[in-house]
Write a protein that holds these residues in place. Structure first.
Motif, mmCIF file in Angstrom:
data_model
loop_
_atom_site.group_PDB
_atom_site.id
_atom_site.type_symbol
_atom_site.label_atom_id
_atom_site.label_comp_id
_atom_site.label_asym_id
_atom_site.label_seq_id
_atom_site.Cartn_x
_atom_site.Cartn_y
_atom_site.Cartn_z
ATOM 1 N N MET A 1 -88.769 -43.683 -39.155
ATOM 2 C CA MET A 1 -90.145 -43.448 -39.557
ATOM 3 C C MET A 1 -90.825 -42.491 -38.581
ATOM 4 S SD MET A 1 -93.338 -46.152 -39.718
ATOM 5 C CE MET A 1 -93.578 -46.076 -37.936
ATOM 6 N N ILE A 2 -91.500 -41.479 -39.117
ATOM 7 C CA ILE A 2 -92.307 -40.592 -38.288
ATOM 8 C C ILE A 2 -93.627 -41.293 -38.005
ATOM 9 C CG2 ILE A 2 -93.446 -38.358 -38.145
ATOM 10 C CD1 ILE A 2 -91.383 -37.223 -40.003
ATOM 11 N N GLU A 3 -94.003 -41.356 -36.745
ATOM 12 C CA GLU A 3 -95.217 -42.059 -36.357
ATOM 13 C C GLU A 3 -96.457 -41.377 -36.946
ATOM 14 O OE1 GLU A 3 -95.909 -44.773 -34.741
ATOM 15 O OE2 GLU A 3 -93.885 -45.363 -34.120
ATOM 16 N N PRO A 4 -97.336 -42.138 -37.590
ATOM 17 C CA PRO A 4 -98.601 -41.557 -38.061
ATOM 18 C C PRO A 4 -99.424 -41.012 -36.901
ATOM 19 C CG PRO A 4 -98.228 -43.725 -39.036
ATOM 20 C CD PRO A 4 -97.202 -43.558 -37.961
ATOM 21 N N ILE A 5 -100.343 -40.137 -37.228
ATOM 22 C CA ILE A 5 -101.163 -39.452 -36.226
ATOM 23 C C ILE A 5 -102.628 -39.814 -36.428
ATOM 24 C CG2 ILE A 5 -101.883 -37.181 -35.367
ATOM 25 C CD1 ILE A 5 -99.199 -36.121 -36.545
ATOM 26 N N LEU A 6 -103.328 -39.968 -35.333
ATOM 27 C CA LEU A 6 -104.776 -40.136 -35.375
ATOM 28 C C LEU A 6 -105.411 -38.811 -34.953
ATOM 29 C CD1 LEU A 6 -107.317 -41.927 -35.647
ATOM 30 C CD2 LEU A 6 -107.051 -42.455 -33.204
ATOM 31 N N ALA A 44 -103.640 -51.243 -33.562
ATOM 32 C CA ALA A 44 -103.234 -51.253 -34.975
ATOM 33 C C ALA A 44 -101.840 -50.681 -35.155
ATOM 34 C CB ALA A 44 -104.228 -50.447 -35.815
ATOM 35 N N GLY A 45 -101.346 -49.885 -34.169
ATOM 36 C CA GLY A 45 -100.006 -49.319 -34.266
ATOM 37 C C GLY A 45 -99.900 -47.846 -33.968
ATOM 38 N N PHE A 46 -101.014 -47.115 -33.953
ATOM 39 C CA PHE A 46 -100.976 -45.679 -33.669
ATOM 40 C C PHE A 46 -100.486 -45.428 -32.247
ATOM 41 C CE2 PHE A 46 -104.082 -45.745 -37.133
ATOM 42 C CZ PHE A 46 -103.744 -44.613 -37.860
ATOM 43 N N ARG A 47 -99.654 -44.385 -32.106
ATOM 44 C CA ARG A 47 -99.176 -43.972 -30.788
ATOM 45 C C ARG A 47 -99.372 -42.480 -30.528
ATOM 46 N NH1 ARG A 47 -99.676 -48.507 -30.435
ATOM 47 N NH2 ARG A 47 -98.240 -50.123 -29.723
ATOM 48 N N GLY A 128 -110.674 -53.503 -37.959
ATOM 49 C CA GLY A 128 -110.116 -53.651 -39.296
ATOM 50 C C GLY A 128 -109.879 -52.336 -39.992
ATOM 51 N N ALA A 129 -110.757 -51.376 -39.743
ATOM 52 C CA ALA A 129 -110.620 -50.068 -40.384
ATOM 53 C C ALA A 129 -109.344 -49.374 -39.935
ATOM 54 C CB ALA A 129 -111.838 -49.206 -40.061
ATOM 55 N N PHE A 130 -109.041 -49.453 -38.639
ATOM 56 C CA PHE A 130 -107.841 -48.790 -38.130
ATOM 57 C C PHE A 130 -106.573 -49.491 -38.593
ATOM 58 C CE2 PHE A 130 -111.045 -47.083 -35.305
ATOM 59 C CZ PHE A 130 -110.680 -45.756 -35.251
ATOM 60 N N GLN A 131 -106.627 -50.813 -38.684
ATOM 61 C CA GLN A 131 -105.450 -51.521 -39.171
ATOM 62 C C GLN A 131 -105.158 -51.164 -40.624
ATOM 63 O OE1 GLN A 131 -103.505 -53.795 -37.013
ATOM 64 N NE2 GLN A 131 -102.192 -52.900 -38.596
ATOM 65 N N ALA A 132 -106.210 -51.095 -41.431
ATOM 66 C CA ALA A 132 -106.035 -50.726 -42.839
ATOM 67 C C ALA A 132 -105.498 -49.307 -42.968
ATOM 68 C CB ALA A 132 -107.364 -50.861 -43.579
ATOM 69 N N ALA A 133 -106.029 -48.383 -42.159
ATOM 70 C CA ALA A 133 -105.572 -46.998 -42.216
ATOM 71 C C ALA A 133 -104.120 -46.876 -41.784
ATOM 72 C CB ALA A 133 -106.460 -46.121 -41.341
ATOM 73 N N TYR A 134 -103.769 -47.537 -40.692
ATOM 74 C CA TYR A 134 -102.390 -47.455 -40.201
ATOM 75 C C TYR A 134 -101.406 -48.014 -41.230
ATOM 76 C CZ TYR A 134 -98.261 -48.019 -37.275
ATOM 77 O OH TYR A 134 -96.983 -47.949 -36.777
ATOM 78 N N ASP A 135 -101.718 -49.175 -41.792
ATOM 79 C CA ASP A 135 -100.826 -49.787 -42.779
ATOM 80 C C ASP A 135 -100.623 -48.873 -43.984
ATOM 81 O OD1 ASP A 135 -100.652 -51.980 -41.128
ATOM 82 O OD2 ASP A 135 -102.053 -53.219 -42.277
ATOM 83 N N ALA A 136 -101.678 -48.173 -44.390
ATOM 84 C CA ALA A 136 -101.561 -47.254 -45.518
ATOM 85 C C ALA A 136 -100.718 -46.040 -45.155
ATOM 86 C CB ALA A 136 -102.943 -46.815 -45.987
ATOM 87 N N LEU A 137 -100.866 -45.531 -43.949
ATOM 88 C CA LEU A 137 -100.163 -44.318 -43.549
ATOM 89 C C LEU A 137 -98.673 -44.550 -43.347
ATOM 90 C CD1 LEU A 137 -102.747 -42.756 -41.075
ATOM 91 C CD2 LEU A 137 -102.214 -41.998 -43.396
ATOM 92 N N VAL A 138 -98.284 -45.704 -42.813
ATOM 93 C CA VAL A 138 -96.851 -45.945 -42.606
ATOM 94 C C VAL A 138 -96.117 -46.067 -43.934
ATOM 95 C CG1 VAL A 138 -97.122 -46.976 -40.328
ATOM 96 C CG2 VAL A 138 -97.193 -48.439 -42.356
#
Length: 305
Positions: A1-6, A44-47, A128-138
């Motif tokens: 998996m390619i890590e999502p970006i913020l 949330a998981g972003f790196r 919560g917003a970041f967790q929702a965004a991360y889950d959608a992006l992965v």
């Protein structure tokens, strides 16, 4: 998996606020608002994070923000400058205003090789917003045109000290975004939110209307559309409003939705937005963040000693 970006848009000066509010301490340990965004994004998981800034503030930004964050995240920088536009176009004489959020994202094109979230540097979004965004992006493919947007109740995004601009969303019964109407002058009153288009006549908006706070989740496919449509924007801007026209990200997405080129699922966020639009907002934000720290939502100092 390619890590999502913020992607954090931090190039704009706060004209109504009167300074570079992205670097203004508001947390009990001297943190700035984007510290909280990055902290929430990381848990949330972003790196990976990309800061979109101006060359003029690079040294200060790296010293006051970047060096601290580099201990915890893979940090890259992109730069939004007026002259960064395609040939044969030129910056109109007298233009000092940035080209807008669509241009800001486009300036980061070379660094966005994975699904990415876009946020403002001066907005507090909540965990919560970041967790929702991360889950959608992965779960999003790199070529997907099924995007996401975190939406907030309008009543949770207003300032007591002046008007704000908000993208008011039209959402269908399945949660899909049908369109965004930019309202550039919304005020909070005892009768609820009101907006005006001419500065004289005000009309009501529903307090529970979902609005965009520019927290989006995209695949890299968006970049092709931004690049393709930018010349047409520059042509129109030159003819109609060369000094102030902006290439708004929500406007581009709205066009894609209406042409059937993309979908955008709206993820409602019940949290209260926090931000410093006016100097008088700062004490309110500081008090809110202090309460969150006291309640254990955030450590103090945020990043440790």
């Amino acid at each position: 998996m390619i890590e999502p970006i913020l992607l954090i848009m931090a190039a704009g000066m706060g004209s109504r606020y009167g300074g570079l509010k992205q670097m203004d301490p508001v947390g009990p340990g001297g943190e700035v608002i984007l510290d909280y965004s990055i902290f929430d994004a990381r848990r949330a998981g972003f790196r990976r994070v990309v800061f979109l800034i101006k060359h003029e503030i690079e040294a200060d930004f790296r010293e006051r923000v970047g060096q601290r964050i580099e201990r915890f995240m893979d940090v890259k920088y992109a730069f939004q400058q007026l002259e960064k536009i395609p040939a044969p176009y030129a910056v109109p004489d007298g233009r000092v205003k940035p080209w807008g959020t669509g241009h800001a994202v486009l300036c980061c094109k070379e660094l966005l090789d994975a699904p990415f979230a876009v946020i403002n540097a001066d907005d507090y979004y909540g965990p919560g917003a970041f967790q929702a965004a991360y889950d959608a992006l992965v779960a999003m493919d790199s070529g997907s045109r099924d995007y996401v947007m975190v939406g907030y109740r309008l009543e949770n995004t207003l300032s007591e000290h002046g008007h704000v601009s908000r993208g008011v969303c039209d959402v269908d019964e399945t949660g899909l975004l049908q369109g965004i109407c930019e309202r550039t002058h919304i005020i909070a009153t005892c009768d609820g939110p009101l907006f005006t288009e001419n500065g004289e006549t005000y009309r009501k908006l529903a307090p529970d209307s979902l609005v965009s706070m520019n927290m989006w989740g995209f695949s890299p496919s968006l970049l092709n559309t931004l690049e393709k449509e930018f010349p047409a924007f520059l042509e129109k801007a030159a003819a109609e409003n060369p000094l102030k026209a902006e290439y708004f990200l929500p406007t581009v997405v709205d066009g894609m939705l209406h042409r059937g080129e993309a979908t955008a699922r709206v993820i409602p966020c019940p949290d209260r937005w926090q931000g410093v639009t006016y100097p008088e907002d700062k004490p309110i934000v500081k008090a809110a963040l202090a309460r969150m720290a006291e309640d254990g939502l955030y450590p103090t100092p945020l990043w440790g000693a």
